[in-house]
Enzyme design. Structure first.
Site, mmCIF file in Angstrom:
data_model
loop_
_atom_site.group_PDB
_atom_site.id
_atom_site.type_symbol
_atom_site.label_atom_id
_atom_site.label_comp_id
_atom_site.label_asym_id
_atom_site.label_seq_id
_atom_site.Cartn_x
_atom_site.Cartn_y
_atom_site.Cartn_z
ATOM 1 N N CYS A 74 0.827 -1.202 0.000
ATOM 2 C CA CYS A 74 0.000 0.000 0.000
ATOM 3 C C CYS A 74 0.869 1.263 0.000
ATOM 4 O O CYS A 74 1.361 1.665 -1.039
ATOM 5 C CB CYS A 74 -0.969 -0.019 1.187
ATOM 6 S SG CYS A 74 -2.312 1.178 1.047
ATOM 7 N N HIS A 126 -3.482 -4.975 0.074
ATOM 8 C CA HIS A 126 -2.875 -5.531 1.290
ATOM 9 C C HIS A 126 -2.885 -7.056 1.217
ATOM 10 O O HIS A 126 -3.813 -7.709 1.706
ATOM 11 C CB HIS A 126 -3.636 -5.063 2.523
ATOM 12 C CG HIS A 126 -3.421 -3.626 2.871
ATOM 13 N ND1 HIS A 126 -2.472 -3.211 3.771
ATOM 14 C CD2 HIS A 126 -4.037 -2.506 2.409
ATOM 15 C CE1 HIS A 126 -2.513 -1.885 3.867
ATOM 16 N NE2 HIS A 126 -3.462 -1.439 3.051
ATOM 17 N N GLU A 132 -1.345 -9.150 2.924
ATOM 18 C CA GLU A 132 -1.248 -9.797 4.238
ATOM 19 C C GLU A 132 -2.602 -10.255 4.760
ATOM 20 O O GLU A 132 -2.683 -11.201 5.556
ATOM 21 C CB GLU A 132 -0.592 -8.851 5.254
ATOM 22 C CG GLU A 132 -1.381 -7.618 5.644
ATOM 23 C CD GLU A 132 -1.119 -6.403 4.763
ATOM 24 O OE1 GLU A 132 -1.336 -5.272 5.229
ATOM 25 O OE2 GLU A 132 -0.712 -6.602 3.600
#
Length: 551
Positions: free
Chosen positions: A393, A523, A525
């Site tokens: 990001c 993102h 993750e």
């Protein structure tokens, strides 16, 4: 006649003594064990603050903001639920006091209560119950885990405990209460003390609830003497007093709970089918973690670390877990170093000394101007020294700015987020965000949740994602790469390997002639799981360990 569906079951997880002792991991682990018995399981998190969601809260104040695929900003515990259950959860799986009160007030304003007097009790607990049952319906769940944030002794939790009491009163065989409490060992005594947990249990009793199970957190295992004492004083069967000592990895907890027969007790209390639990995937995962001995050193460069004299890694919890998932998959032990970018700004000469020993550098998401220049210094070091780099990001936006400044020689290149009048707005506000910012519409108004990304064939991103043409990942941002600068950036060697389907938004960037230099506007993750690492993290860790370099 159609076969009648068995009643839905609900397990409330409450906390005692102090927060932050692992209620979320306990909730997720119990859910994982029930799922391993073949049951359909979902989880709900209740946060007792008045914010509608945590999106406007400072990460040091609250920790990570986890984003669901349908675009709700939630507590980090939703991330643990997804990782342990291996299920995507939704906005229906999360509530705060703010959103509950807002819903009740909006219903009252629209005459939804038919002119009746609307009161905190029973209408707030009834709204909570409706939301819990909606989450169960959404997942068609056999068992719904409900974690109440904080502790039972907090005034703001009274209405949630009341909701639990009302549900248990209505259907006592379908609702179970678990108290996760902390047992300290004062250093001057050297003895594990049960009294704080006894007080927590009595506080729960005062709300009209009796725990069916105690999960006893602490630095050490619970001995038989204290199990008996807690059983007698808390009115809980001894076999339902569970020892939950600290572990080296949270992914050990399901196995530890299984050894303590946690779900055997739950199955008995809720009259669930007695099916053998299949824990082979969890056993294999823990064997892989245990065999990952050789270290891989990853530097995470951010600014949301300090809280007084302590380091707060919770601000980047999903990033930390995603690094672990990928490292374990390549049989390496992740050694993560937290580096404050503001320290680089104070002493630029320290950058090389702090970074040269690392196997990889990662810059996670963030906002604002603080620490930006230090992050750009780290990105420049990674680019110029062939150090594997992954940006997430804000880490993509700053990587693009670094290339613009030091390769294109646009020294004033910046983002309008921190340099409103920069002559080279390499990063600027997304079009649909401009009107919102004029009216200071900050809450829940970013580009949030799943969006498709079209991958460029032959790129590293395309290869990492299994040569798929289109993927979906979760977003949380307001700013984007300015398309006016795209051609000169690409001419300078920057590859925009992932875009929105219409080609307007840059989603993934990478560099030519670099071992691994990648960043994503989304993102990744949030979608990493212990059994299935996210492809970008896996590619990053493979490069950091010497695999897959030099494309």
């Amino acid at each position: 006649m159609p076969k009648r569906r068995p009643a839905r079951k609900f397990v409330f997880v409450t906390g005692g003594v102090m927060s932050g002792v692992g209620k979320g991991v306990a909730t997720a682990s119990i859910g994982a064990l029930l799922k391993a018995r073949g049951l359909r399981v979902t989880a709900v998190k209740i946060d007792p603050y008045l914010n509608v969601d945590p999106g406007t809260m400072n990460p040091v104040e609250h920790g990570e903001v986890f984003v669901t695929e349908d675009g709700l900003e939630t507590d980090q515990d939703l991330g643990n639920y997804e990782r342990f259950l291996d299920e995507n959860l939704h906005r229906v799986n999360y509530m705060t006091t703010g959103i509950v009160y807002l819903s009740v007030i909006e219903r009252e304003r629209s005459m939804g209560y038919g002119g009746k007097t609307v009161e905190a009790v029973p209408h707030i607990p009834l709204e909570v119950i409706d939301r819990i049952k909606a989450a169960a319906e959404d997942a068609n769940a056999d068992v719904t885990m409900i974690e109440i944030g904080g502790t039972v002794g907090e005034y703001q939790n009274v209405l949630y405990l009341e909701a639990c009491r009302m549900m248990k009163l209505e259907s006592p065989k379908d609702v179970m209460v678990v108290l996760v409490s902390y047992l300290p060992v004062p250093s001057n005594l050297g003895e594990m003390k049960t009294k704080p947990t006894q007080y927590a249990c009595r506080t729960l009793n005062a709300a009209g609830l009796q725990p069916d199970m105690l999960i006893c957190r602490g630095a050490f295992p619970l001995d038989d003497v204290r199990k008996r004492k807690l059983s007698i004083n808390c009115n809980v069967p001894k076999e339902a007093v569970i020892s939950a000592p600290d572990v080296s990895s949270i992914y050990e907890v399901p196995l530890k709970f299984n050894a303590e027969h946690v779900t055997d007790r739950i199955v008995d209390v809720l009259d669930l089918p007695k099916v053998r639990v299949n824990l082979e995937p969890w056993v294999e995962l823990n064997e892989r973690i245990a065999s990952s001995a050789d270290p891989v050193h990853i530097g995470v460069i951010g600014k949301y670390f300090s809280t007084g004299d302590f380091t707060l890694s919770d601000a980047y919890l999903s990033v930390l877990e995603a690094i672990k998932h990928a490292a374990w998959s390549v049989r390496r032990k992740p050694e993560i170093e937290w580096l404050n970018s503001e320290e680089f700004e104070k002493n630029p000469k320290s950058v090389a000394g702090k970074l040269k020993h690392l196997d990889g550098i990662l810059i996670p998401g963030g906002f604002g101007s603080r620490g930006v220049e230090g992050k750009i210094m780290a990105i420049q070091y990674a680019r110029e020294h062939g150090k594997p780099y992954l940006g997430l990001c804000y880490g993509l936006q700053l990587a693009v700015i670094e290339v613009a400044r030091h390769v294109l020689k646009l020294g004033d290149a910046a983002s309008t987020e921190f340099e409103e009048h920069t002559p080279h707005p390499i990063i600027h506000l997304m079009n649909e965000q401009e009107e919102r910012m004029k009216h200071q519409d900050y809450g829940g108004s970013m580009r949030l949740g799943n969006y498709p990304c079209r991958l460029r064939k032959g790129s590293r991103g395309w290869e990492l994602y299994g040569k798929r043409d289109v993927i979906e990942e979760r977003h949380r941002h307001r700013y984007e790469v300015n398309p006016d600068y795209r051609k000169p950036l690409e001419d300078a060697g920057l590859i925009i390997s992932g875009t929105s389907p219409d080609g307007k938004l840059a989603e993934i960037i990478e560099l030519k002639d670099h071992p691994f230099f990648m960043a994503s506007q989304f993102h990744p993750e949030f979608t990493s799981r212990p059994f299935r690492p996210n492809p970008l993290f896996l590619g990053f860790l493979k490069s950091a360990t010497g695999e897959g370099r030099g494309k």
